[in-house]
Design a protein around this motif. Sequence first.
Motif, PDB file in Angstrom:
ATOM      1  N   SER A   1     -11.735 -15.132 -39.846  1.00 28.14           N
ATOM      2  CA  SER A   1     -11.825 -14.539 -41.172  1.00 28.14           C
ATOM      3  C   SER A   1     -11.387 -15.539 -42.236  1.00 28.14           C
ATOM      4  N   ALA A   2     -12.069 -15.476 -43.374  1.00 27.32           N
ATOM      5  CA  ALA A   2     -11.682 -16.307 -44.514  1.00 27.32           C
ATOM      6  C   ALA A   2     -10.523 -15.679 -45.280  1.00 27.32           C
ATOM      7  N   ILE A   3     -10.157 -14.455 -44.903  1.00 31.30           N
ATOM      8  CA  ILE A   3      -9.055 -13.764 -45.570  1.00 31.30           C
ATOM      9  C   ILE A   3      -7.733 -14.263 -44.999  1.00 31.30           C
ATOM     10  N   PRO A   4      -6.819 -14.757 -45.828  1.00 27.42           N
ATOM     11  CA  PRO A   4      -5.531 -15.216 -45.304  1.00 27.42           C
ATOM     12  C   PRO A   4      -4.689 -14.045 -44.818  1.00 27.42           C
ATOM     13  N   ARG A   5      -3.892 -14.273 -43.766  1.00 27.08           N
ATOM     14  CA  ARG A   5      -3.010 -13.210 -43.266  1.00 27.08           C
ATOM     15  C   ARG A   5      -2.036 -12.766 -44.358  1.00 27.08           C
TER      16      ARG A   5
ATOM     17  N   GLU B   1     -10.524  -4.310 -46.868  1.00 27.17           N
ATOM     18  CA  GLU B   1     -11.760  -3.989 -46.148  1.00 27.17           C
ATOM     19  C   GLU B   1     -11.813  -4.687 -44.791  1.00 27.17           C
ATOM     20  N   ALA B   2     -11.408  -5.955 -44.762  1.00 27.01           N
ATOM     21  CA  ALA B   2     -11.452  -6.718 -43.512  1.00 27.01           C
ATOM     22  C   ALA B   2     -10.446  -6.173 -42.497  1.00 27.01           C
ATOM     23  N   SER B   3      -9.248  -5.809 -42.966  1.00 24.40           N
ATOM     24  CA  SER B   3      -8.230  -5.293 -42.045  1.00 24.40           C
ATOM     25  C   SER B   3      -8.633  -3.922 -41.513  1.00 24.40           C
ATOM     26  N   LEU B   4      -9.259  -3.104 -42.342  1.00 25.98           N
ATOM     27  CA  LEU B   4      -9.719  -1.801 -41.869  1.00 25.98           C
ATOM     28  C   LEU B   4     -10.815  -1.965 -40.816  1.00 25.98           C
ATOM     29  N   GLN B   5     -11.699  -2.917 -41.035  1.00 28.04           N
ATOM     30  CA  GLN B   5     -12.760  -3.177 -40.050  1.00 28.04           C
ATOM     31  C   GLN B   5     -12.157  -3.599 -38.709  1.00 28.04           C
ATOM     32  N   ALA B   6     -11.214  -4.529 -38.754  1.00 26.17           N
ATOM     33  CA  ALA B   6     -10.599  -5.013 -37.515  1.00 26.17           C
ATOM     34  C   ALA B   6      -9.795  -3.915 -36.834  1.00 26.17           C
ATOM     35  N   ALA B   7      -9.038  -3.151 -37.615  1.00 28.64           N
ATOM     36  CA  ALA B   7      -8.244  -2.069 -37.044  1.00 28.64           C
ATOM     37  C   ALA B   7      -9.132  -1.003 -36.408  1.00 28.64           C
TER      38      ALA B   7
END
Length: 205
Positions: free
Chosen positions: A43-47, A70-76
Amino acid sequence: MTQRAALGFKLHTGWAALVAVAGDPERIQVLLRRRIELLPPNSAIPRFVYHAASEMPLARATELVQSGREASLQAASLAVQDAVEELSARGIRIDVCGVLAGSTVVPKDLAAILRSHPMIHSAEGALFQGAIVSACESRGLTVVLAREREIWMRAAAAWGITESGLRKNVDGLRKSLGPPWSADHKVSTAIALLALKSRASAKTA
């Protein structure tokens, strides 16, 4: 009869420890334990998304935080789906989860968050907590929240046993499960046991 179990989560920045637990404090069954990533691979999103956002103009920071949500919800969602489907294939029903939650109320105003370094840390925790909670609720799971400093007391009280007895039983699982059996696994087991009891009590109330 279908076996019931609960998921338990201990959150970190960008990832979480997950266990699935069935039984009761005297006969704890750990059915699953794993680390789940809360951002998509590569992911290009930093932790540390709020830390990164604090170095940007507000408009760009707003975009980054929204992308992070959005990215964290997708991964979760994918991680919860995988766990529930794996357990379901083994004849185990998951209808509840426990999430160790932070105690700080995070303001909705992003500018206010980014002005406070302690609040930046709290917001990052809240982001991943929100992703797990939303992912579980979207699967129809009842979510039980508890603060980590209270979890042993609350779980023991729910089951009518002593806190020291509960801790001893959870610590002792290492002998049968083998390593790793970390502090994260232990508190995740405690919140899963609380969730199991809370769900059972709600159904009989």
